[in-house]
Design a protein around this motif. Structure first.
Motif, PDB file in Angstrom:
ATOM      1  N   ARG A  36       0.838  -1.205   0.000  1.00 42.28           N
ATOM      2  CA  ARG A  36       0.000   0.000   0.000  1.00 42.28           C
ATOM      3  C   ARG A  36       0.872   1.255   0.000  1.00 42.28           C
ATOM      4  O   ARG A  36       0.617   2.219  -0.727  1.00 42.28           O
ATOM      5  CB  ARG A  36      -0.934   0.010   1.213  1.00 42.28           C
ATOM      6  CG  ARG A  36      -2.048  -1.023   1.144  1.00 42.28           C
ATOM      7  CD  ARG A  36      -3.176  -0.668   2.108  1.00 42.28           C
ATOM      8  NE  ARG A  36      -2.741  -0.584   3.495  1.00 42.28           N
ATOM      9  CZ  ARG A  36      -2.703  -1.616   4.336  1.00 42.28           C
ATOM     10  NH1 ARG A  36      -3.076  -2.825   3.908  1.00 42.28           N
ATOM     11  NH2 ARG A  36      -2.314  -1.459   5.582  1.00 42.28           N
ATOM     12  N   ASP A  37       1.925   1.241   0.824  1.00 41.09           N
ATOM     13  CA  ASP A  37       2.795   2.414   0.907  1.00 41.09           C
ATOM     14  C   ASP A  37       3.532   2.657  -0.407  1.00 41.09           C
ATOM     15  O   ASP A  37       3.721   3.803  -0.832  1.00 41.09           O
ATOM     16  CB  ASP A  37       3.821   2.237   2.041  1.00 41.09           C
ATOM     17  CG  ASP A  37       3.171   2.263   3.414  1.00 41.09           C
ATOM     18  OD1 ASP A  37       2.035   2.770   3.526  1.00 41.09           O
ATOM     19  OD2 ASP A  37       3.804   1.771   4.375  1.00 41.09           O
ATOM     20  N   LEU A  38       3.959   1.583  -1.059  1.00 38.31           N
ATOM     21  CA  LEU A  38       4.741   1.715  -2.285  1.00 38.31           C
ATOM     22  C   LEU A  38       3.877   2.056  -3.499  1.00 38.31           C
ATOM     23  O   LEU A  38       4.343   2.732  -4.421  1.00 38.31           O
ATOM     24  CB  LEU A  38       5.515   0.413  -2.561  1.00 38.31           C
ATOM     25  CG  LEU A  38       6.677   0.116  -1.600  1.00 38.31           C
ATOM     26  CD1 LEU A  38       7.151  -1.319  -1.766  1.00 38.31           C
ATOM     27  CD2 LEU A  38       7.828   1.088  -1.852  1.00 38.31           C
ATOM     28  N   THR A  39       2.654   1.580  -3.519  1.00 35.23           N
ATOM     29  CA  THR A  39       1.787   1.800  -4.677  1.00 35.23           C
ATOM     30  C   THR A  39       0.863   2.989  -4.522  1.00 35.23           C
ATOM     31  O   THR A  39       0.396   3.550  -5.522  1.00 35.23           O
ATOM     32  CB  THR A  39       0.918   0.559  -4.949  1.00 35.23           C
ATOM     33  OG1 THR A  39       0.070   0.315  -3.803  1.00 35.23           O
ATOM     34  CG2 THR A  39       1.780  -0.668  -5.216  1.00 35.23           C
ATOM     35  N   GLY A  40       0.558   3.362  -3.266  1.00 34.33           N
ATOM     36  CA  GLY A  40      -0.416   4.418  -3.041  1.00 34.33           C
ATOM     37  C   GLY A  40      -1.852   3.951  -3.208  1.00 34.33           C
ATOM     38  O   GLY A  40      -2.784   4.765  -3.202  1.00 34.33           O
ATOM     39  N   LEU A  41      -2.042   2.636  -3.342  1.00 35.62           N
ATOM     40  CA  LEU A  41      -3.386   2.084  -3.507  1.00 35.62           C
ATOM     41  C   LEU A  41      -4.072   1.943  -2.150  1.00 35.62           C
ATOM     42  O   LEU A  41      -3.416   1.878  -1.110  1.00 35.62           O
ATOM     43  CB  LEU A  41      -3.315   0.721  -4.205  1.00 35.62           C
ATOM     44  CG  LEU A  41      -2.721   0.722  -5.623  1.00 35.62           C
ATOM     45  CD1 LEU A  41      -2.559  -0.703  -6.122  1.00 35.62           C
ATOM     46  CD2 LEU A  41      -3.592   1.531  -6.580  1.00 35.62           C
ATOM     47  N   SER A  42      -5.380   1.859  -2.179  1.00 34.39           N
ATOM     48  CA  SER A  42      -6.144   1.739  -0.944  1.00 34.39           C
ATOM     49  C   SER A  42      -6.035   0.341  -0.366  1.00 34.39           C
ATOM     50  O   SER A  42      -5.651  -0.616  -1.059  1.00 34.39           O
ATOM     51  CB  SER A  42      -7.617   2.062  -1.209  1.00 34.39           C
ATOM     52  OG  SER A  42      -8.192   1.051  -2.027  1.00 34.39           O
ATOM     53  N   ARG A  43      -6.415   0.214   0.907  1.00 34.67           N
ATOM     54  CA  ARG A  43      -6.384  -1.082   1.569  1.00 34.67           C
ATOM     55  C   ARG A  43      -7.265  -2.113   0.848  1.00 34.67           C
ATOM     56  O   ARG A  43      -6.804  -3.231   0.572  1.00 34.67           O
ATOM     57  CB  ARG A  43      -6.825  -0.928   3.028  1.00 34.67           C
ATOM     58  CG  ARG A  43      -6.783  -2.234   3.838  1.00 34.67           C
ATOM     59  CD  ARG A  43      -7.440  -2.021   5.206  1.00 34.67           C
ATOM     60  NE  ARG A  43      -6.716  -1.015   5.975  1.00 34.67           N
ATOM     61  CZ  ARG A  43      -5.740  -1.298   6.826  1.00 34.67           C
ATOM     62  NH1 ARG A  43      -5.377  -2.551   7.024  1.00 34.67           N
ATOM     63  NH2 ARG A  43      -5.141  -0.335   7.500  1.00 34.67           N
ATOM     64  N   PRO A  44      -8.536  -1.795   0.499  1.00 36.54           N
ATOM     65  CA  PRO A  44      -9.365  -2.785  -0.196  1.00 36.54           C
ATOM     66  C   PRO A  44      -8.806  -3.178  -1.560  1.00 36.54           C
ATOM     67  O   PRO A  44      -8.889  -4.345  -1.956  1.00 36.54           O
ATOM     68  CB  PRO A  44     -10.716  -2.072  -0.349  1.00 36.54           C
ATOM     69  CG  PRO A  44     -10.736  -1.025   0.705  1.00 36.54           C
ATOM     70  CD  PRO A  44      -9.318  -0.574   0.833  1.00 36.54           C
ATOM     71  N   THR A  45      -8.199  -2.212  -2.276  1.00 40.25           N
ATOM     72  CA  THR A  45      -7.644  -2.514  -3.603  1.00 40.25           C
ATOM     73  C   THR A  45      -6.477  -3.481  -3.490  1.00 40.25           C
ATOM     74  O   THR A  45      -6.369  -4.442  -4.265  1.00 40.25           O
ATOM     75  CB  THR A  45      -7.200  -1.220  -4.301  1.00 40.25           C
ATOM     76  OG1 THR A  45      -8.330  -0.365  -4.472  1.00 40.25           O
ATOM     77  CG2 THR A  45      -6.595  -1.512  -5.660  1.00 40.25           C
ATOM     78  N   VAL A  46      -5.580  -3.245  -2.512  1.00 38.03           N
ATOM     79  CA  VAL A  46      -4.437  -4.139  -2.326  1.00 38.03           C
ATOM     80  C   VAL A  46      -4.904  -5.520  -1.878  1.00 38.03           C
ATOM     81  O   VAL A  46      -4.398  -6.546  -2.353  1.00 38.03           O
ATOM     82  CB  VAL A  46      -3.439  -3.535  -1.316  1.00 38.03           C
ATOM     83  CG1 VAL A  46      -2.381  -4.564  -0.913  1.00 38.03           C
ATOM     84  CG2 VAL A  46      -2.781  -2.297  -1.907  1.00 38.03           C
ATOM     85  N   ALA A  47      -5.870  -5.577  -0.984  1.00 38.39           N
ATOM     86  CA  ALA A  47      -6.399  -6.867  -0.534  1.00 38.39           C
ATOM     87  C   ALA A  47      -6.997  -7.634  -1.700  1.00 38.39           C
ATOM     88  O   ALA A  47      -6.804  -8.859  -1.845  1.00 38.39           O
ATOM     89  CB  ALA A  47      -7.437  -6.649   0.560  1.00 38.39           C
TER      90      ALA A  47
END
Length: 402
Positions: A36-47
C-alpha cells in the motif's frame, strides 16, 4: 478531435496487478501494508489484488513479520518464482554457455558445451539435449522462454540470423532445434545487444538512458541505447563497428570482410600484435582470451610502475587507448551518446585504467563531452542480458504487460 479514454475496471485491475508484481519482483517479499505504501493504492484494492494474484498462482504467502506476527497485516507475500522458467544462451563459434533460471531471473543451473572442429550434424541436437538435461536436473520440466545471444545480424522484420562473416552451420540448426521445443518461445538477439541490455539494467550504465557499449573481444561491435531503447537499424546492423573505416589499417573493409575496418585496429589479434610490438609477451593464438590476458597484465604492470613512469606497458596501453578512441570518436560524432562503456574481454581486462586513457584521448578527437566507463556486467554480460530478455518476455505473458 480525440476523446480521452477512461480506464475500465478490468484495465485498472490489470495495471494494479502489474504494479504489485513488479514490486515483488524487484524488492522481494512484502506485506500488504508495504505494498500500500509503495503503490499508493487503498487497503481494499491491495487486498483484492493479492487475493486475485494468489488464485492465479503468481503470488503466495511465505511467512509473517511484525510485532504480533499474526493477522492479515503480518503476512508476507512473494512472487512465486517457480511459476515459469527460462533459459539463456551465449552462442560462440567454439561452443555455448547456457543457464536455466526462474521467473525472478535467479540462476538454477548452468553449463558449458564446447564444440570442436566446427561442429557436426548432431551438434544442435546434442546441445538441445544438454539444455533439457540441465533443466531437469534443476527440477524444471518446461521452459517458458529461451533467449539466445549469437554473433551476426538479427533481422528486425523476420527475427532471423544473418551472418556478416563465416558462422558455423550449427548456429542456425540450434535455433531450429530450440524452436521445436513444445510450448517454448525462442528469442534470438545479437550477443552485443544483449550485453548492452545487461550494462543498462544491472551494469555500468544503470543511470544512463543514452549510451553506447563498445564490445572489445575477438572482434568488435557496439550496442546502441538511445532514450532507453535498444536501436537495431533497418537490417539489424546498428553497431557493426567492426566495418567502420578508420585510419591506421592496411586497407578498407569490404562487404564480406571487416579486416580493413576498426576490427583491424582493436580486434584480439591486433591487440596481441600491438603488445608484441611493445615487447610484451602475447599468446600467438591471438584470440579473445590471449588479448584479455595481455591487457590485464599490462594494467597490473602500469599500476606497479606508478603514475607518469614511462614503461612498455604504459606505452602499450596508451596506443591501445588511442586506437579505441578513434572508433569511439566515429560513433560519438554521429550519435552523441554522452557515455561509452567498454565491454568484452579487452574492455573488462582494461577496467577503469584503460577507460580513463580512452576518455582522455577521445576528448582530443571530439568536441562532444563523452564519459568513458568500464563495463561492470562482467564476463557473463551476454548471458545476463539474455536472462533479462527472457524474463521480460515471460512477464509480458504472465503479467499482461504491454
Amino acid at each position: 478531435m480525440t476523446t480521452a479514454r477512461t480506464a475500465t475496471p478490468s484495465t485498472a485491475r490489470a495495471i494494479n496487478d502489474r504494479l504489485a508484481l513488479n514490486l515483488l519482483l524487484e524488492q522481494g517479499p512484502l506485506t500488504a501494508t508495504e505494498l500500500r505504501d509503495l503503490t499508493g493504492l487503498s487497503r481494499p484494492t491491495v487486498a483484492d489484488l493479492l487475493e486475485r494474484l494468489q488464485r492465479t498462482g503468481l503470488v503466495a504467502v511465505v511467512g509473517e513479520r511484525g510485532e504480533q506476527r499474526r493477522g492479515p497485516n503480518a503476512r508476507v507475500y512473494a512472487l512465486v518464482a517457480s511459476r515459469a522458467h527460462i533459459a539463456a544462451f551465449d552462442v560462440r563459434a567454439g561452443g555455448v554457455s547456457l543457464v536455466v533460471a526462474d521467473l525472478a531471473g535467479r540462476a538454477l543451473a548452468d553449463t558449458e558445451v564446447p564444440v570442436e572442429g566446427g561442429g557436426g550434424p548432431d551438434t544442435a541436437a546434442a546441445i538441445t539435449a544438454t539444455l533439457l538435461e540441465t533443466a531437469r536436473g534443476a527440477g524444471v520440466e518446461r521452459l517458458h522462454t529461451v533467449a539466445v545471444g549469437a554473433p551476426g545480424l538479427v533481422d528486425p522484420a523476420t527475427g532471423r540470423l544473418q551472418s556478416t562473416g563465416k558462422l558455423p552451420a550449427w548456429h542456425a540448426e540450434l535455433l531450429a532445434a530450440l524452436e521445436e521445443l513444445p510450448g517454448t518461445e525462442v528469442i534470438l538477439e545479437n550477443e552485443v545487444n544483449l550485453a548492452g541490455r545487461a550494462e543498462y539494467r544491472v551494469g555500468a550504465a544503470r543511470d544512463r538512458d543514452t549510451f553506447v557499449l563498445m564490445w572489445l573481444g575477438h572482434s568488435v561491435g557496439a550496442a546502441v541505447i538511445l532514450d532507453g531503447r535498444l536501436r537495431r537499424g533497418f537490417s539489424g546492423g546498428t553497431g557493426e563497428i567492426c566495418f567502420l573505416p578508420v585510419p591506421g589499417t592496411v586497407g578498407l573493409p569490404s562487404a564480406d570482410s571487416c579486416e580493413g575496418g576498426f576490427h583491424g585496429l582493436v580486434g584480439s589479434a591486433a591487440v596481441c600484435a600491438l603488445a608484441r610490438a611493445h615487447g610484451l609477451p602475447a599468446d600467438p593464438a591471438g584470440d579473445a582470451a590471449a588479448a584479455e590476458a595481455v591487457v590485464r597484465a599490462a594494467v597490473a604492470g602500469a599500476a606497479s610502475a606508478g603514475e607518469g613512469e614511462d614503461t612498455a606497458v604504459g606505452r602499450f596501453l596508451d596506443e591501445l587507448a588511442e586506437r579505441i578512441a578513434i572508433g569511439a570518436a566515429g560513433v560519438c560524432v554521429v550519435l552523441d551518446p554522452g557515455c561509452v562503456v567498454l565491454g568484452g574481454e579487452v574492455g573488462r581486462a582494461g577496467g577503469a585504467e584503460l577507460a580513463g586513457r580512452v576518455e582522455e584521448r577521445l576528448a582530443r578527437l571530439s568536441p562532444l563531452s563523452t564519459e568513458v566507463r568500464a563495463g561492470t556486467a562482467g564476463g557473463g554480460a551476454v548471458l545476463a542480458g539474455a536472462v533479462l530478455t527472457a524474463g521480460d518476455a515471460v512477464r509480458r505473458d504472465l503479467f499482461g504487460e504491454p
